[in-house]
Design an enzyme around this catalytic site. Structure first.
Site, PDB file in Angstrom:
ATOM      1  CE  LYS A 197      48.363  48.486  36.021  1.00  0.00           C
ATOM      2  NZ  LYS A 197      49.152  47.822  34.985  1.00  0.00           N
ATOM      3  CD  GLN A 233      52.523  47.445  33.609  1.00  0.00           C
ATOM      4  OE1 GLN A 233      51.691  47.337  34.506  1.00  0.00           O
ATOM      5  NE2 GLN A 233      52.337  48.204  32.540  1.00  0.00           N
ATOM      6  CG  ASP A 275      45.833  43.424  31.742  1.00  0.00           C
ATOM      7  OD1 ASP A 275      45.190  44.449  32.031  1.00  0.00           O
ATOM      8  OD2 ASP A 275      47.080  43.380  31.703  1.00  0.00           O
TER       9      ASP A 275
END
Ligand code: NAD
Length: 300
Positions: free
Chosen positions: A54, A98, A121
């Site tokens: 990422k 994460q 997200d």
């Protein structure tokens, strides 16, 4: 019949090029550089690989990457304090924590502490609620990637019958919401569904996100259907040598490819779309935060 292979890897590369162009526009016309903060707690090897990828791709499209690697002894209060700092940092437009988090941290609490407008997200309850009611919201990256591939393949999805297999909060449920929003008739199957094969034979679009290799068989598929395989499973591959493994999806690829109209491979299908969509969400979040029009029209 042999199906068309949907090239997610190529599509993701094109999408990243568009995002890079959008970043250039924000920089040249508005003097703004999108920033994405990724928070990793602990040393889970798979998570470390994701976070590294990422960060690399964030920089490659011209955005600023902020990496926060915290030890697995980090307390929930310390993590919440970091999120509060990122929420108010004007150079951070997207925040990603994460998952999974260590057991002593309440992941739902942490996700809901992220400012909804920075929740790239799309897991914050405000974004879930807005997207469920058809309002503009941040959309989870993997289902967004699936939707982009489907639109590219089929054009309008209006009136199609879609089956989503799996109902997780990160893939199945948001996928079903997006397909409803795209005017599909949507069926959701899950571990308690007793007639998944029968439901599948009705579907023009099948999206599978279960985590079970070979679950979807050729005789489940309506001829010509579009099959999106989200599953990522590592299986033994003795044919490649002792101790070797390979990645497969949830679809019995070779046989389903004989029946479907189009299918995503694993690897190279949905996988590469997830990070590309994270970057798309960050670009959108950045533009929105300054009331700038989405420079590349990537808002779903
Ligand atoms: P999950 O374990 O959270 O959810 C699995 C879902 O499958 C559940 O809703 C469960 O009810 C359903 N299920 C289980 N057995 C079933 C069966 N026999 N029939 C029908 N439904 C069944 O998993 P997840 O996080 O949604 O991930 C699913 C898969 O997608 C995994 O292989 C994961 O690695 C992969 N994944 C890929 C990406 C990507 O970027 N490509 C992103 C996220 C997840």
């Amino acid at each position: 019949m042999s199906s068309q292979i949907i090239d997610g890897k190529g599509f993701a590369a094109t999408l990243r090029a568009k995002i890079a162009h959008g970043v250039e526009t924000l920089q040249s016309d508005y003097n703004v550089t999108p920033g994405l903060a990724v928070v990793l707690v602990g040393t889970d090897p798979a998570s470390e690989v994701y976070v590294r990828n990422k960060a690399r791709q964030t920089v490659e499209v011209g955005m600023t990457s902020f990496e926060h690697k915290l030890p697995d002894t980090t307390s929930q209060a310390e993590l919440l304090a970091l999120i509060e700092t990122l929420n108010t940092d004007p150079s951070v437009h997207g925040i990603l924590v994460q998952l999974p988090l260590p057991d002593h941290i309440d992941a739902t609490l942490v996700i809901n502490a992220i400012a909804p407008q920075k929740d790239v997200d799309g897991f914050h309850v405000a974004n879930v609620g807005m997207s469920s009611t058809g309002q503009s919201a941040m959309v989870p990256c993997t289902p967004l990637g699936c939707l982009m591939l489907l639109r590219d393949q089929l054009g309008s999805l209006r009136g199609k019958t879609a089956l989503v297999i799996g109902r997780s909060n990160i893939v199945g449920r948001p996928m079903a919401r997006l397909l409803i929003q795209a005017d599909c008739s949507v069926i959701v199957a899950h571990r308690h569904t007793t007639n998944t094969a029968e439901l599948c034979r009705m579907a023009d679009i099948v999206v599978v996100a279960v985590g079970q290799p070979g679950l979807v068989r050729a005789d489940w598929i309506k001829p010509g259907a579009t099959v999106i395989d989200v599953g990522i499973n590592r299986i033994d591959a003795p044919e490649r040598g002792p101790g070797k493994t390979r990645l497969v999806g949830d679809v019995a690829y070779d046989e389903v490819a004989e029946v479907a109209g189009a299918i995503t491979p694993v690897p190279g299908g949905v996988g590469p779309m997830t990070i590309a969509c994270l970057l798309a969400n960050t670009l959108i979040a950045c533009a929105r935060s300054y009331d700038i029009p989405d420079p590349e029209g990537l808002t779903p």
